[in-house]
Every structure is written in structure tokens, then in C-alpha cells.
Design a protein around this motif. Structure first.
Motif: not given
Length: 198
Positions: A115-124
Motif C-alpha cells: 500500500m505504501f509503495e503504491h501511495l505516491p502515484r496518487v499523491c501531490r
């Protein structure tokens, strides 16, 4: 309401009191693990300045969609299927806020890592990540009831369990998040917030 959660009903106003401040300048929030949609409905109605995007595993979305369909405010969007371990499931857009409640102790630890590895893709660069639920600190439970809850979780699913704050914080930092606040909440829960940097 399908998949109704009494604990959601009990904790939503306490969480909302914090989110009103945390998400005051946020325009879009992605909620991970919405299940019944109780939080989505309640928070969207109370925070009309933002759009709230509910999500859950595909098998939970039909019930979630049915709940959202009945009387949801316009800013509570139609739920989307999202398995946090699958890169292709994550939305293409970015959000100013990410919220999840009572999920980390249900998921396996490898799922939390993914989950944490994928989080940056939806973050500003300034996205706020708010996680609600029970935590351990330096390996210690914050209450006897949380220790009993841990036993119940492990009996039900050995891969689940209350997570160590320090380990979760390390995952967040590895993905460029810095700790903003850690607020003690009723019933031995925490609302922990990080912000994406750069």
C-alpha cells in the motif's frame, strides 16, 4: 445499511473533528477500505468543499455502491474497486488527502508495505495521509483491551494484527512522507497524519 459498522457510527464524529482541520484546504480525498461507506457519507456531508472518493476491494463494492446511492451528497463520488496491493487498481488522478480507517490491522503486513509503495502515484507534493486505528508503540500496546483485540485478530487471521507505529512511520518516510501529527482518539485508537514532501 449493508455491512453496517457500529464502531464507524461511534467514532465518526471524533474523526470528523480532526479532519475539519486537517482537510480544510484539501479538494479531493481518496478513502481506502470504505466498506459500508458510513465514513464517506458522513465526512462528505460535513466537508462540502471537497470531493470524497470511496473505494474498497471489488467484492465489497456492490454493497458499498448501494449504500452510497441512497442519499449521498453530490460530493460523495461513486465508489471504485481498489486492491491496494495491485498497482493497476490505483486511480490515475492525484488527491490532496488520503484517508483510511481500521484497515492496517486487517491487512497482512506485506499488503501494508505494498500500500505504501503504491501511495505516491496518487499523491501531490503536499498530500496529507491520515490513518485511523489502533497502534503499538515500541512494541507495547496502548491498553489491555488492544492486547486482547490483537489476540482476537490473530485467532481469526494470523496475518493480521495491530501494527507498530515505528514500522509504519518508516514505510511512510521511505515514500517521502513526514509525520505531521499523532492524536490519541477514543477507544484506544490513534489518528496519525503524514504529509508528502516534494
Amino acid at each position: 445499511m449493508l455491512n453496517f459498522s457500529p464502531s464507524c457510527e461511534r467514532n465518526q464524529d471524533y474523526i470528523l473533528a480532526q479532519l475539519k482541520h486537517l482537510f480544510s484546504s484539501v479538494d479531493r480525498v481518496l478513502e481506502l477500505g470504505s466498506l459500508s461507506g458510513q465514513h464517506a457519507l458522513h465526512f462528505a456531508a460535513a466537508l462540502p468543499h471537497l470531493n470524497w472518493q470511496p473505494s474498497d476491494l471489488a467484492e465489497n463494492v456492490p454493497a458499498l455502491r448501494e449504500n452510497i446511492r441512497h442519499g449521498a451528497p453530490e460530493n460523495c463520488l461513486a465508489p471504485v474497486p481498489l486492491d491496494v496491493t495491485v498497482a493497476g487498481d490505483w486511480p490515475k488522478q492525484q488527491y490532496g488527502g488520503i484517508f483510511t480507517a481500521n484497515t492496517l490491522h486487517i491487512m497482512s503486513w506485506p499488503s501494508v508495505v505494498q500500500m505504501f509503495e503504491h501511495l505516491p502515484r496518487v499523491c501531490r507534493p503536499d498530500t496529507l495521509l491520515a490513518i485511523y486505528g489502533p497502534f503499538k508503540y515500541r512494541g507495547e500496546y496502548t491498553s489491555e483491551s488492544n492486547a486482547r483485540f490483537q489476540q482476537w485478530l490473530q485467532d481469526r487471521d494470523p496475518l493480521s494484527g495491530i501494527r507498530d507505529f515505528e514500522q509504519v512511520d518508516q514505510l511512510a518516510r521511505q515514500q517521502g512522507f513526514s509525520l505531521v501529527s499523532d492524536v490519541a482518539m477514543p477507544a484506544n485508537n490513534q489518528l496519525i497524519t503524514w504529509q508528502k514532501q516534494g
